[in-house]
Design a protein around this motif. Sequence first.
Motif, mmCIF file in Angstrom:
data_model
loop_
_atom_site.group_PDB
_atom_site.id
_atom_site.type_symbol
_atom_site.label_atom_id
_atom_site.label_comp_id
_atom_site.label_asym_id
_atom_site.label_seq_id
_atom_site.Cartn_x
_atom_site.Cartn_y
_atom_site.Cartn_z
ATOM 1 N N SER A 1 0.845 -1.187 0.000
ATOM 2 C CA SER A 1 0.000 0.000 0.000
ATOM 3 C C SER A 1 0.881 1.237 0.000
ATOM 4 C CB SER A 1 -0.927 0.019 1.227
ATOM 5 O OG SER A 1 -0.179 0.025 2.430
ATOM 6 N N GLY A 2 0.283 2.373 -0.361
ATOM 7 C CA GLY A 2 1.023 3.633 -0.369
ATOM 8 C C GLY A 2 1.841 3.871 -1.612
ATOM 9 N N GLY A 3 1.657 3.057 -2.649
ATOM 10 C CA GLY A 3 2.431 3.214 -3.871
ATOM 11 C C GLY A 3 1.811 4.219 -4.829
ATOM 12 N N THR A 4 2.353 4.253 -6.033
ATOM 13 C CA THR A 4 1.842 5.149 -7.056
ATOM 14 C C THR A 4 0.458 4.701 -7.513
ATOM 15 O OG1 THR A 4 4.088 5.538 -7.829
ATOM 16 C CG2 THR A 4 2.312 6.156 -9.322
ATOM 17 N N PRO A 5 -0.559 5.555 -7.447
ATOM 18 C CA PRO A 5 -1.892 5.146 -7.902
ATOM 19 C C PRO A 5 -1.865 4.644 -9.340
ATOM 20 C CG PRO A 5 -1.999 7.229 -6.717
ATOM 21 C CD PRO A 5 -0.540 6.916 -6.896
ATOM 22 N N SER A 6 -2.460 3.480 -9.553
ATOM 23 C CA SER A 6 -2.521 2.821 -10.864
ATOM 24 C C SER A 6 -1.131 2.574 -11.444
ATOM 25 C CB SER A 6 -3.359 3.646 -11.856
ATOM 26 O OG SER A 6 -4.658 3.862 -11.344
ATOM 27 N N GLY A 7 -0.136 2.476 -10.567
ATOM 28 C CA GLY A 7 1.234 2.211 -11.000
ATOM 29 C C GLY A 7 1.601 0.754 -10.812
ATOM 30 N N THR A 8 2.875 0.487 -10.624
ATOM 31 C CA THR A 8 3.360 -0.876 -10.431
ATOM 32 C C THR A 8 4.377 -0.903 -9.299
ATOM 33 O OG1 THR A 8 5.118 -0.599 -12.074
ATOM 34 C CG2 THR A 8 3.030 -1.529 -12.846
ATOM 35 N N ALA A 9 4.589 -2.094 -8.762
ATOM 36 C CA ALA A 9 5.658 -2.338 -7.793
ATOM 37 C C ALA A 9 6.396 -3.589 -8.230
ATOM 38 C CB ALA A 9 5.100 -2.505 -6.383
ATOM 39 N N VAL A 10 7.718 -3.542 -8.207
ATOM 40 C CA VAL A 10 8.539 -4.690 -8.599
ATOM 41 C C VAL A 10 9.005 -5.400 -7.333
ATOM 42 C CG1 VAL A 10 10.618 -5.449 -9.793
ATOM 43 C CG2 VAL A 10 9.255 -3.580 -10.731
ATOM 44 N N VAL A 11 8.663 -6.677 -7.220
ATOM 45 C CA VAL A 11 8.978 -7.460 -6.027
ATOM 46 C C VAL A 11 10.070 -8.468 -6.365
ATOM 47 C CG1 VAL A 11 8.083 -8.956 -4.206
ATOM 48 C CG2 VAL A 11 6.605 -7.196 -5.217
ATOM 49 N N ASP A 12 11.181 -8.389 -5.638
ATOM 50 C CA ASP A 12 12.240 -9.398 -5.693
ATOM 51 C C ASP A 12 12.131 -10.186 -4.394
ATOM 52 O OD1 ASP A 12 14.588 -10.885 -5.525
ATOM 53 O OD2 ASP A 12 15.806 -9.353 -6.480
ATOM 54 N N PHE A 13 11.828 -11.480 -4.478
ATOM 55 C CA PHE A 13 11.552 -12.259 -3.279
ATOM 56 C C PHE A 13 12.802 -12.600 -2.482
ATOM 57 C CE2 PHE A 13 7.989 -13.185 -6.186
ATOM 58 C CZ PHE A 13 6.960 -12.697 -5.403
ATOM 59 N N GLY A 14 13.970 -12.373 -3.050
ATOM 60 C CA GLY A 14 15.210 -12.541 -2.298
ATOM 61 C C GLY A 14 15.727 -13.952 -2.212
ATOM 62 N N ASP A 15 15.126 -14.876 -2.977
ATOM 63 C CA ASP A 15 15.592 -16.263 -2.926
ATOM 64 C C ASP A 15 16.067 -16.758 -4.287
ATOM 65 O OD1 ASP A 15 13.179 -16.375 -4.254
ATOM 66 O OD2 ASP A 15 12.331 -18.008 -3.056
ATOM 67 N N GLY A 16 16.349 -15.833 -5.184
ATOM 68 C CA GLY A 16 16.838 -16.209 -6.507
ATOM 69 C C GLY A 16 15.758 -16.468 -7.524
ATOM 70 N N SER A 17 14.509 -16.426 -7.135
ATOM 71 C CA SER A 17 13.432 -16.628 -8.088
ATOM 72 C C SER A 17 13.192 -15.346 -8.885
ATOM 73 C CB SER A 17 12.146 -17.043 -7.363
ATOM 74 O OG SER A 17 11.781 -16.069 -6.411
ATOM 75 N N PRO A 18 12.514 -15.438 -10.025
ATOM 76 C CA PRO A 18 12.314 -14.238 -10.853
ATOM 77 C C PRO A 18 11.513 -13.164 -10.127
ATOM 78 C CG PRO A 18 11.854 -16.243 -12.104
ATOM 79 C CD PRO A 18 12.009 -16.663 -10.680
ATOM 80 N N THR A 19 11.801 -11.910 -10.452
ATOM 81 C CA THR A 19 11.028 -10.809 -9.884
ATOM 82 C C THR A 19 9.622 -10.814 -10.476
ATOM 83 O OG1 THR A 19 11.782 -9.271 -11.576
ATOM 84 C CG2 THR A 19 13.077 -9.385 -9.551
ATOM 85 N N VAL A 20 8.713 -10.181 -9.750
ATOM 86 C CA VAL A 20 7.317 -10.100 -10.168
ATOM 87 C C VAL A 20 6.907 -8.634 -10.170
ATOM 88 C CG1 VAL A 20 4.938 -10.633 -9.507
ATOM 89 C CG2 VAL A 20 6.701 -12.395 -9.319
ATOM 90 N N THR A 21 6.223 -8.195 -11.220
ATOM 91 C CA THR A 21 5.690 -6.840 -11.278
ATOM 92 C C THR A 21 4.218 -6.881 -10.887
ATOM 93 O OG1 THR A 21 7.231 -6.179 -13.012
ATOM 94 C CG2 THR A 21 5.259 -4.830 -12.731
ATOM 95 N N VAL A 22 3.884 -6.136 -9.824
ATOM 96 C CA VAL A 22 2.529 -6.136 -9.285
ATOM 97 C C VAL A 22 1.813 -4.865 -9.725
ATOM 98 C CG1 VAL A 22 1.146 -6.184 -7.170
ATOM 99 C CG2 VAL A 22 3.315 -7.430 -7.281
ATOM 100 N N ALA A 23 0.663 -5.009 -10.337
ATOM 101 C CA ALA A 23 -0.141 -3.853 -10.718
ATOM 102 C C ALA A 23 -0.811 -3.283 -9.469
ATOM 103 C CB ALA A 23 -1.192 -4.261 -11.743
ATOM 104 N N LEU A 24 -0.701 -1.970 -9.293
ATOM 105 C CA LEU A 24 -1.322 -1.301 -8.155
ATOM 106 C C LEU A 24 -2.621 -0.637 -8.596
ATOM 107 C CD1 LEU A 24 1.835 0.365 -6.556
ATOM 108 C CD2 LEU A 24 0.867 -1.899 -6.104
ATOM 109 N N ASP A 25 -3.586 -0.595 -7.708
ATOM 110 C CA ASP A 25 -4.878 -0.024 -8.050
ATOM 111 C C ASP A 25 -4.882 1.492 -7.866
ATOM 112 O OD1 ASP A 25 -5.127 0.461 -5.318
ATOM 113 O OD2 ASP A 25 -6.453 -1.240 -4.964
ATOM 114 N N ALA A 26 -6.045 2.092 -7.935
ATOM 115 C CA ALA A 26 -6.155 3.550 -7.864
ATOM 116 C C ALA A 26 -5.732 4.106 -6.515
ATOM 117 C CB ALA A 26 -7.583 3.983 -8.186
ATOM 118 N N THR A 27 -5.673 3.245 -5.504
ATOM 119 C CA THR A 27 -5.205 3.683 -4.187
ATOM 120 C C THR A 27 -3.729 3.389 -3.974
ATOM 121 O OG1 THR A 27 -5.707 1.610 -3.023
ATOM 122 C CG2 THR A 27 -7.506 3.205 -3.279
ATOM 123 N N GLY A 28 -3.058 2.822 -4.986
ATOM 124 C CA GLY A 28 -1.643 2.476 -4.845
ATOM 125 C C GLY A 28 -1.415 1.183 -4.098
#
Length: 501
Positions: free
Chosen positions: A350-377
Amino acid sequence: MSAAFSTVTIPAGTTPLAAAVAQNGNVYVGNANSGNVTVIDSTTNTVLATVPVGSDPAMIAVAQNGNVYVTNQSSNNVTVINSANNTVLATVPTGGGPFALAVAPNGRVYVANSTSNSVTVIDSTTNTVLATVPVGAVPDAVAVAANGNVYVANRNANTVTVINSANNTVVTTLPSGGFPGAAAVAQNGNVYIANQTSNSVTVIDSSTNTVVATVPAGSVPGVFAVAQNGNVYVTNTVSNNVTVIDSATNTVLATVPTGGGPFGIAVAPTGNVYVGNSNSNNVTVIDSTNNTVLATVPAGAFPFSVAAAQNSNVYVTNANSANVTEISPLTVTTSPTSPTCGQPVTFSISGGTPSGTAVVDFGDGSPTVTVALDATGSGQTSHTYAAGTFTATVNGNPTSVTVASGSGGSCCRDWSLAGDGGRPSPSPRPHCCADMGKWPTANGPSPSTAAPAAHPPHRPSNGPSCPWPAKTAAGATAAPGASTSPTSPPSGPRSRPGTSP
């Protein structure tokens, strides 16, 4: 859970001053005393490159084609950096003491030469000089309106020179207050000039090039930022506050207290306003919807410039500590709070860019994931871990995740196969142990339990990490293809022996 407005410290060169963000999210930091530019990836908060420039780099601007322009005050030129590969494209000569600069809608770059009282015009397509335009004494700031008019604040002349960017001619020269040192343009086309010695802001209508208002500010107004709602924010470096101006009425909406010596300022896509306080080594965060202070965030020594990336990460140059403070508005929670191996962990953002994205690196060597954020971020994603402690990052900001071994479950911590007939032995590495009962546990073997059950001979089809060696009931390794217990291993990614999670 990572705290709201968490920070990351990123190394830079000596005396980092200016900062700007390119369209690809790269952050460019000019290091005045080391003659180079530090390039930071705003997705990972890592340094991508250190690019050599001229002597005493001052200000930075980015053209529509992604070229980055750095004014070099002491070498009287501009370094052009390709933001795609962070290499130097060209070095363009200017007048004396090039300082402020801005890019017009037609792609032309306007560089104010503070010691030769002129403006150098550069074509960003060819990186050649198109014209040199005379202006007033000590041009100190440049801003460009949407109609292409260029406004140059002449500090020692108390005037503003207006240039037509279509033909690079002077349209008019307008009066300002004393010592004009900053300029900005609001969405409605009004141009704002900060007058340092008269503690006021001159407002110019860019459609008529007339002065329409003079707005009182605090003591020694320094730098502007314009929020998405049209509010104009000017830092008052001596009175330790920010004046908020309504660009529709040119009246003062509020005066917001800050730390000591507020100077650099920027507005993030979330609408939060970030003010670098050079004398108190922190950053004041203001909510532009109600002009109240949300937080005071610690920074390095003498925070100077502030820049906001597209993902709402904010970068503050610390001139006296040779680094950059990155501030994240994200709040990240993980659920469950005490997961066990093989149990999905949900990341709530939460608290991200409204209708933006967040890139998550899980820290265990697996591929990163791009999460779509809603109008509230806000947004969510899930991940399944092996046992261990991991540092996940969301837009480069760390969140710790500790995953326990399940007692009698599918994963055991601190055990791996030994070479003495296959009997498990302690190891600092986690190992996946299917259906091994209570014998190997997170805390070591239990003497009252029997030997482990047999493993199936195959790897799980959907888990690329964990081998599943076949074993007999007595614990010896079976030949490949031998008959084993029908129990199947759990699904999900696992850790290979010999690797860290």
